[in-house]
Design a protein around this motif. Structure first.
Motif, mmCIF file in Angstrom:
data_model
loop_
_atom_site.group_PDB
_atom_site.id
_atom_site.type_symbol
_atom_site.label_atom_id
_atom_site.label_comp_id
_atom_site.label_asym_id
_atom_site.label_seq_id
_atom_site.Cartn_x
_atom_site.Cartn_y
_atom_site.Cartn_z
ATOM 1 N N UNK A 75 -19.867 1.602 16.711
ATOM 2 C CA UNK A 75 -19.943 0.216 16.431
ATOM 3 C C UNK A 75 -21.319 -0.125 15.475
ATOM 4 N N UNK A 76 -22.040 0.627 14.655
ATOM 5 C CA UNK A 76 -22.822 0.218 13.096
ATOM 6 C C UNK A 76 -21.730 -0.589 12.250
ATOM 7 N N UNK A 77 -22.317 -1.521 12.165
ATOM 8 C CA UNK A 77 -21.429 -2.748 11.511
ATOM 9 C C UNK A 77 -21.791 -1.709 9.844
ATOM 10 N N UNK A 78 -22.616 -1.649 9.482
ATOM 11 C CA UNK A 78 -22.865 -0.889 8.177
ATOM 12 C C UNK A 78 -22.118 0.617 7.635
ATOM 13 N N UNK A 79 -22.300 1.213 9.072
ATOM 14 C CA UNK A 79 -21.020 2.439 8.541
ATOM 15 C C UNK A 79 -19.839 1.849 8.800
ATOM 16 N N UNK A 80 -19.448 1.075 9.514
ATOM 17 C CA UNK A 80 -18.215 0.443 9.084
ATOM 18 C C UNK A 80 -17.403 0.187 8.134
ATOM 19 N N UNK A 81 -17.968 -0.891 7.525
ATOM 20 C CA UNK A 81 -18.533 -0.980 6.127
ATOM 21 C C UNK A 81 -17.941 0.071 5.457
ATOM 22 N N UNK A 82 -18.466 0.675 5.421
ATOM 23 C CA UNK A 82 -18.682 2.424 4.586
ATOM 24 C C UNK A 82 -17.299 2.785 4.116
ATOM 25 N N UNK A 83 -17.155 2.908 5.966
ATOM 26 C CA UNK A 83 -15.681 3.740 6.630
ATOM 27 C C UNK A 83 -14.706 2.959 6.038
ATOM 28 N N UNK A 84 -14.728 1.946 5.711
ATOM 29 C CA UNK A 84 -13.813 0.656 5.663
ATOM 30 C C UNK A 84 -13.440 0.488 4.045
ATOM 31 N N UNK A 85 -14.015 0.465 3.382
ATOM 32 C CA UNK A 85 -14.261 -0.282 2.271
ATOM 33 C C UNK A 85 -13.333 -0.154 1.005
ATOM 34 N N UNK A 86 -12.444 -0.961 0.193
ATOM 35 C CA UNK A 86 -11.249 -0.404 -0.964
ATOM 36 C C UNK A 86 -12.417 -0.297 -1.917
ATOM 37 N N UNK A 102 0.823 -1.377 -0.109
ATOM 38 C CA UNK A 102 0.073 -0.218 -0.179
ATOM 39 C C UNK A 102 1.103 1.449 -0.202
ATOM 40 N N UNK A 103 -0.091 2.250 -0.257
ATOM 41 C CA UNK A 103 0.874 3.239 -0.340
ATOM 42 C C UNK A 103 -0.385 4.900 0.820
ATOM 43 N N UNK A 104 -0.487 4.192 1.786
ATOM 44 C CA UNK A 104 -1.360 5.527 2.636
ATOM 45 C C UNK A 104 0.075 5.639 3.523
ATOM 46 N N UNK A 105 0.503 7.687 4.060
ATOM 47 C CA UNK A 105 0.889 7.398 4.277
ATOM 48 C C UNK A 105 -0.025 7.697 5.965
ATOM 49 N N UNK A 106 0.885 8.092 7.469
ATOM 50 C CA UNK A 106 0.048 7.717 8.509
ATOM 51 C C UNK A 106 -0.984 8.850 8.064
ATOM 52 N N UNK A 107 -0.889 9.842 7.887
ATOM 53 C CA UNK A 107 -2.424 10.722 7.573
ATOM 54 C C UNK A 107 -3.404 10.671 7.037
ATOM 55 N N UNK A 108 -3.540 9.267 5.642
ATOM 56 C CA UNK A 108 -4.212 9.323 5.279
ATOM 57 C C UNK A 108 -4.477 7.974 6.045
ATOM 58 N N UNK A 109 -4.367 7.404 6.955
ATOM 59 C CA UNK A 109 -3.806 6.521 7.275
ATOM 60 C C UNK A 109 -5.456 7.023 9.049
ATOM 61 N N UNK A 110 -4.640 8.331 9.316
ATOM 62 C CA UNK A 110 -5.671 8.801 10.162
ATOM 63 C C UNK A 110 -7.069 8.852 10.688
ATOM 64 N N UNK A 111 -7.540 9.667 8.861
ATOM 65 C CA UNK A 111 -8.481 10.185 8.662
ATOM 66 C C UNK A 111 -9.253 8.771 8.214
ATOM 67 N N UNK A 112 -8.859 7.923 7.901
ATOM 68 C CA UNK A 112 -9.914 6.632 7.614
ATOM 69 C C UNK A 112 -9.795 6.337 9.134
ATOM 70 N N UNK A 113 -8.900 6.030 9.987
ATOM 71 C CA UNK A 113 -9.639 5.785 11.735
ATOM 72 C C UNK A 113 -10.171 6.753 12.026
ATOM 73 N N UNK A 114 -10.397 8.324 11.424
ATOM 74 C CA UNK A 114 -12.061 9.104 11.611
ATOM 75 C C UNK A 114 -12.663 8.708 11.319
ATOM 76 N N UNK A 115 -12.684 8.238 10.410
ATOM 77 C CA UNK A 115 -14.523 7.807 9.632
ATOM 78 C C UNK A 115 -14.777 6.300 10.282
ATOM 79 N N UNK A 116 -13.365 5.542 10.877
ATOM 80 C CA UNK A 116 -14.222 4.133 11.698
ATOM 81 C C UNK A 116 -14.998 4.480 12.603
ATOM 82 N N UNK A 117 -14.265 5.534 13.484
ATOM 83 C CA UNK A 117 -14.425 6.302 14.949
ATOM 84 C C UNK A 117 -15.749 6.601 14.741
#
Length: 753
Positions: free
Chosen positions: A156-167, A137-152
């Motif tokens: 605990x909503x599985x649908x929203x978690x899936x949307x936040x992590x979908x590739x 992969x090529x995600x920077x720490x900053x990009x990973x932080x953004x993804x973690x924001x979406x996950x946070x």
């Protein structure tokens, strides 16, 4: 430290356009999307830039969910609760080794590039092309932080978690724009701090502070080199590299991190070698989440605090708002629980009732004049195993109670007496009070009069209890027929109006029914309700709503913010004279009546015993001027008759309110009051009856307490009731209906005491 590459003054959209040809391809590679033709890439890029402009510019860092700490009134920890175990710390509270390790393994060029790492993208594209798949992969720490924001934000909503992590390519484009914003807004140090606080490290630990405590039982600032490398390695795959479950794989991954740290010159090769040869040296702390882990036997009180938070509008207008705030956590809740009182409650319960007994007990202590709950416990511990329960026997059903409360027996009689005194009846009031009788009919209520349509009857505990009696003697002996005559005299409405002021309701929240049998405690009420109501007598007529929370602070953006908490509301429920008179009457219950086994020898105290029909419940509710408490003993399912029974290893042929609950109350109060002031009551002079007019024999046991809700019990024959053993029968202040003195045949239950 090398200076980061900026966007050269370009706007986020312009920066994105500059990098988009490469970043879209990288996003596609990361997502496993095949883009075989340059034309297809061009179209994708064009469409993505247009979509990029439509993405909102104002990314806000989510409020990170953290653990909540619940404390007693002295600051001692009771429990921690969380949806995610996290404690946010600033960068200076994180070991420099940890900071270097995470950068080295996750984004070694973190300080050289901007939000997106062009060299990293090209390297990933090239490597993946050579491998024929998606290896890098090529995600920077900053990009990973953004993804973690979406996950946070997804929680605990599985649908929203899936949307936040979908590739997908769309997610990568959105991630890129927000990453550029964060680089401009926060800077590298804050991004690193946020990343280390939000990242999941496995074993229920979110953020590096929780991870350091979980794996090594130390704060993040004290992590050494090899410990830091281990935690940094976990991030890529918390389950695969979990050192608790797979030590070999965790060591392998740790050593990879150490090698990388040496390659980027964060440590020397010699330091890397030494750390790679070190043992894991784990010191795992088991996760302690929720009220089930509470100390001091305070699990049920802890759940009560949680229920208060989730139901009180002060914490949010809707249940969804309150639940969101609770799950977000980061709260420090200082409660009213007094550790000395709580220990005394638990010690007393343990010494009198066993966990495995067929009956249980619950006890609650409340401070008069403030409403503060200072102790709450029960014999069956919190849990889901044998002889354990998740139900709190001390509280109403909507606050975690098990059912409708428990019938209170004669502990209800002081409310009737207080209502009568408020109506102007003298404390010397006498009634015929025969051994057995029919319920008077009709009886005034707040509406349609109650009539004895089913010819219900009642009796006292023993034939020797045969009136007439004055109030003082009737209270000490707990004479059923006296108080039924009293409530029939004044009417039921004054009683329910008083109990409304005392917030006395059934365990399911319903108001008390307007029937004469309420004076015998036939309806289920929670111990906390009874303790709070009796505290009104102690505070000379001032009722205070019970409270469990003294203060709450919440950590927001590294700062502590105070939250509003529910306050006790104190209102006058009765006159001081009435309360003082009741205190005098109930002192007599302990001095010479049914509650002698509960008496405290070193301070003023008062109380009332209670035992219900078929001895399914036994109570003692009492107080000193500065502490009130209620103790219930019985079967939670109401299916055990307490006759010929062992409780706490002691055999009882018959259980009375003064015999089992009384000593529990006495021991709990004694320990709770050690070192506390010993104020006195304002006693009222209540003249004793003339000796020649009274000859009623022994006080006997605790007499006459509430029957079953439908009064079905032992059928009482209609034998003539006695007018007393040589005593004269005074004229009552109401007319005596037909059959009032003479018992009538019926199906009424016999009310024991």
């Amino acid at each position: 430290m090398p200076k980061k590459l900026s966007g050269g003054g370009l706007s986020p959209t312009q920066q994105a356009a500059k990098f988009l040809g490469v970043s879209v391809l990288a996003g596609a590679v990361m997502a496993g999307i095949a883009l075989p033709a340059a034309g297809a890439l061009g179209l994708a890029a064009k469409g993505s830039v247009q979509g990029f402009d439509e993405i909102p510019d104002n990314l806000k860092s989510p409020a990170l969910s953290q653990r909540t700490t619940i404390l007693d009134n002295q600051g001692g920890q009771i429990a921690t609760v969380y949806s995610r175990d996290r404690t946010v710390v600033d960068l200076k509270s994180i070991s420099p080794y940890m900071q270097k390790a995470i950068v080295a393994i996750e984004d070694s060029r973190f300080y050289q590039h901007g939000a997106v790492d062009l060299k990293g993208i090209l390297r990933a594209v090239n490597q993946n092309a050579q491998n024929g798949g998606v290896a890098q992969g090529a995600s920077t720490l900053t990009q990973q932080l953004v993804k973690n924001y979406f996950v946070e934000e997804a929680g605990d909503d599985p649908t929203k978690v899936a949307q936040a992590t979908q590739q997908t390519l769309g997610r990568k484009i959105r991630e890129l724009k927000y990453a550029i914003q964060l680089e401009e807004k926060l800077g590298k140090k804050k991004i690193l701090e946020n990343y280390l606080n939000i990242t999941f490290f496995g074993e229920q630990a979110y953020g590096v502070e929780a991870a350091a405590q979980r794996y090594f039982s130390k704060p993040a600032k004290d992590l050494n080199l090899q410990q830091s490398a281990l935690l940094a390695g976990i991030v890529q795959s918390p389950s695969r590299y979990d050192p608790v479950n797979d030590e070999a794989e965790a060591i392998k991954r740790r050593n990879t991190v150490l090698q990388r740290m040496a390659e980027v010159h964060d440590i020397s090769p010699q330091e890397a070698d030494a750390a790679q040869n070190a043992k894991l040296d784990l010191k795992v702390s088991e996760p302690k989440n929720g009220c089930i882990t509470a100390v001091k036997g305070a699990s049920f009180f802890c759940r009560y605090v949680e229920n208060v938070f989730l139901t009180d509008p002060v914490f949010g207008k809707t249940k969804e708002e309150r639940a969101k705030l609770w799950n977000q956590g980061g709260l420090t809740i200082r409660t009213t629980l007094d550790p000395q009182s709580q220990k005394s409650v638990q010690d007393s319960i343990k010494s009198h009732v066993n966990k495995s007994d067929s009956v249980a007990t619950a006890a609650t202590l409340v401070e008069p004049g403030t409403g503060k709950i200072v102790g709450m416990g029960q014999s069956r511990p919190y849990g889901y195993g044998k002889n354990e329960t998740e139900y709190n026997y001390s509280v109403d059903r909507d606050m975690g109670g098990s059912n409708f409360g428990f019938p209170t027996g004669s502990t209800f009689k002081p409310f009737v007496a207080a209502a009568a005194l408020e109506q102007g009846l003298p404390p010397t009031q006498e009634y015929p009070a025969p051994y057995k009788m029919s319920y008077p009919s009709p009886v005034q209520t707040c509406g349609k009069p109650w009539t004895n349509q089913q010819n219900e009857t009642l009796s006292n505990e023993s034939e020797s209890e045969d009136g007439p009696y004055p109030l003082k003697t009737a209270m000490a002996k707990s004479v059923n027929t006296y108080f039924v005559q009293m409530i029939s005299d004044i009417g039921i409405c004054p009683v329910v109006k008083l109990t409304d002021k005392l917030h006395v309701v059934q365990g399911n929240g319903d108001k008390l029914p307007e029937v004469p049998a309420i004076t015998l405690g036939s309806k289920g009420i929670a111990p906390l309700t009874m303790a709070s109501a009796y505290a009104t007598f102690a505070s000379r007529g001032m009722y205070c709503t019970p409270i469990a929370i003294e203060s709450i602070t919440q950590q927001v953006d590294g700062k502590q913010k105070s939250l509003e908490v529910p306050k006790s509301t104190c209102t006058r429920a009765m006159s001081e004279k009435t309360a003082d008179t009741v205190n005098t009457l109930l002192s007599g219950v302990i001095d010479s009546g049914t509650g002698q086994q509960a008496g405290l020898s070193d301070r003023a105290n008062a109380g009332k015993t209670g035992t219900t029909d078929e001895r399914r419940n036994a109570w003692f509710v009492g107080y000193t001027p500065n502490l009130a408490g209620a103790v219930w003993v019985g079967s939670p399912k109401q299916n055990v008759k307490m006759t010929n029974i062992n409780i706490g290893g002691v055999y009882h042929s018959l259980v009375y309110g003064g015999e089992v609950p009384g000593p529990i109350w006495k021991d709990a109060m004694t320990g709770a009051l050690v070192g506390k002031d010993s104020p006195s009551f304002n006693m009222i002079d209540i003249p004793d009856p003339e000796p020649e007019d009274r000859d009623h024999g022994d006080d006997g046991d605790d007499h006459g307490d509430g029957g079953d809700d439908d009064h079905q019990g032992n059928t009482i024959d209609g034998n003539n009731g006695s007018n007393g053993n040589g005593g004269k029968l005074p004229t009552p202040s109401f007319s005596i209906p037909q059959g009032f003195i003479q018992g009538q045949n019926g199906t009424g239950g016999r009310h024991h005491g």
